[in-house]
Design an enzyme around this catalytic site. Structure first.
Site, PDB file in Angstrom:
ATOM      1  N   HIS A 122      17.519 -28.956  -1.743  1.00 14.04           N
ATOM      2  CA  HIS A 122      18.342 -28.374  -2.811  1.00 14.04           C
ATOM      3  C   HIS A 122      17.502 -28.078  -4.051  1.00 14.04           C
ATOM      4  O   HIS A 122      17.661 -27.022  -4.680  1.00 14.04           O
ATOM      5  CB  HIS A 122      19.506 -29.304  -3.161  1.00 14.04           C
ATOM      6  CG  HIS A 122      20.398 -29.604  -2.011  1.00 14.04           C
ATOM      7  ND1 HIS A 122      21.327 -30.632  -2.013  1.00 14.04           N
ATOM      8  CD2 HIS A 122      20.518 -29.015  -0.784  1.00 14.04           C
ATOM      9  CE1 HIS A 122      21.965 -30.662  -0.861  1.00 14.04           C
ATOM     10  NE2 HIS A 122      21.487 -29.688  -0.103  1.00 14.04           N
TER      11      HIS A 122
ATOM     12  N   ASP B 176      20.591 -24.322   1.912  1.00 12.77           N
ATOM     13  CA  ASP B 176      19.614 -25.177   2.598  1.00 12.77           C
ATOM     14  C   ASP B 176      18.457 -24.357   3.160  1.00 12.77           C
ATOM     15  O   ASP B 176      17.280 -24.737   3.045  1.00 12.77           O
ATOM     16  CB  ASP B 176      20.291 -25.922   3.755  1.00 12.77           C
ATOM     17  CG  ASP B 176      21.020 -27.178   3.320  1.00 12.77           C
ATOM     18  OD1 ASP B 176      20.817 -27.647   2.186  1.00 12.77           O
ATOM     19  OD2 ASP B 176      21.807 -27.702   4.136  1.00 12.77           O
TER      20      ASP B 176
ATOM     21  N   HIS C 202      18.082 -27.835   9.461  1.00  9.33           N
ATOM     22  CA  HIS C 202      16.749 -28.022   8.890  1.00  9.33           C
ATOM     23  C   HIS C 202      15.650 -27.962   9.949  1.00  9.33           C
ATOM     24  O   HIS C 202      14.573 -27.418   9.707  1.00  9.33           O
ATOM     25  CB  HIS C 202      16.680 -29.363   8.157  1.00  9.33           C
ATOM     26  CG  HIS C 202      17.642 -29.458   7.021  1.00  9.33           C
ATOM     27  ND1 HIS C 202      17.546 -28.677   5.896  1.00  9.33           N
ATOM     28  CD2 HIS C 202      18.740 -30.245   6.842  1.00  9.33           C
ATOM     29  CE1 HIS C 202      18.531 -28.983   5.063  1.00  9.33           C
ATOM     30  NE2 HIS C 202      19.264 -29.918   5.615  1.00  9.33           N
TER      31      HIS C 202
ATOM     32  N   HIS D 276      26.631 -23.195   1.737  1.00  8.57           N
ATOM     33  CA  HIS D 276      25.693 -24.303   1.569  1.00  8.57           C
ATOM     34  C   HIS D 276      24.588 -24.257   2.617  1.00  8.57           C
ATOM     35  O   HIS D 276      23.430 -24.580   2.315  1.00  8.57           O
ATOM     36  CB  HIS D 276      26.398 -25.658   1.631  1.00  8.57           C
ATOM     37  CG  HIS D 276      25.432 -26.778   1.399  1.00  8.57           C
ATOM     38  ND1 HIS D 276      24.997 -27.130   0.146  1.00  8.57           N
ATOM     39  CD2 HIS D 276      24.742 -27.573   2.263  1.00  8.57           C
ATOM     40  CE1 HIS D 276      24.107 -28.096   0.237  1.00  8.57           C
ATOM     41  NE2 HIS D 276      23.934 -28.382   1.511  1.00  8.57           N
TER      42      HIS D 276
END
EC number: 3.5.1.108
Length: 293
Positions: free
Chosen positions: A79, A240, A263, A236
């Protein structure tokens, strides 16, 4: 056209979403061409520095973790990294006195605000960017992430969940600083209640709460305030991805596409790009201006 660092230290503190540990952070000015360097101030000696790069990413379970050869790590950096790159901060030393970045409210908005207060200082070095020259894609079952050539930075993302609270969501946005501030920065991380309980049994999510995440139970959103946006979840995930791409060390000029990506896949894409020198090149905005004249 030029690189930037912070004008004054950006200071903040809070709990880590996984460790639950309270940490204090100072984002300090750094010289041109430094990039982003994390420094663990609670670790003595010269092994406390972690220069961010694709190879420095050592773990991607539920967040991006960077580490050095001595095994010193900092987790949940994505973030802050998204805020840094989209606000045009190329160089900074991030001092943190614990193993995990504070989760704050679960979005990038608190980082945007502290960076705004700190200000930016122009440096006498041309700003670099990574131009995507050819498509690069990684696939894992029904998940995929790709970078493709484009005239500017674009982000497209799609998620699909069985929960009616989320369902299928997709966005496709041209992405610059204004768009990041308006469209993505305030969108929070999220998780399912049953997963939180399992994670805590594994020693994770110790700092997670409805103060710093959207929590879903079945088809219900448990947060009393509800969502900040109807499609906050996919926004969101795009946030990321932007943070995960910045481990390349420069902003990207190209189109990112993610489908069910997390991720791990984002970092696999970054590494796949780095391994394909024919698919990208480093440019400076000064070179572009010279060619245009």
């Amino acid at each position: 056209m030029f690189q930037h660092t912070v004008k004054a230290p950006a200071l903040f503190a809070g709990v880590g979403v996984h460790t639950g540990a309270y940490t204090r952070v100072a984002v300090r000015p750094a010289a041109a061409d430094t990039g982003i360097v994390f420094v663990r101030t609670d670790v003595s000696g010269s092994d406390n520095r972690i220069a961010v790069s694709p190879e420095a990413v050592c773990k991607t379970q539920l967040g991006t973790v960077v580490g050095n050869a001595a095994g010193v790590t900092v987790s949940t950096i994505e973030h802050l990294m998204a805020a840094l790159v989209m606000l045009g901060v190329d160089n900074a030393v991030v001092e943190v006195d614990g193993p995990e970045m504070p989760i704050m409210d679960g979005s990038a908005l608190p980082f945007v605000r502290v960076l705004d207060r700190a200000g930016r200082r122009e440096q006498q070095a041309p700003r670099r960017y990574i131009e995507i020259l050819a498509p690069v894609e990684v696939i894992d079952g029904d998940k995929r992430a790709a970078l493709r050539p484009a005239e500017a930075f674009e982000v497209a993302f799609e998620i699909r969940f069985g929960s009616q609270a989320i369902g299928t969501q997709a966005i496709d946005l041209p992405m610059d600083e204004a768009a990041f501030r308006d469209e993505l920065a305030d969108c929070r991380t999220f998780g399912f209640l049953h997963e939180v309980e399992a994670l805590r049994a594994m020693g994770l999510a110790r700092g997670g709460s409805m103060e710093n995440a959207v929590v879903i139970d079945g088809d219900r959103i448990l947060n009393p305030e509800g969502l900040r946006r109807p499609d906050e979840f996919v926004r969101h995930k795009a946030l990321d991805a932007i943070g995960d791409l910045f481990v390349l060390g420069a902003p990207v000029v190209g189109r990112f596409e993610g489908v069910l990506a997390g991720h791990g896949l984002n970092n696999a894409l970054v590494r796949a790009l780095a391994a394909r020198p024919d698919a990208w090149r480093v440019r400076t905005f000064a070179e572009d201006l010279a060619e245009a004249v």
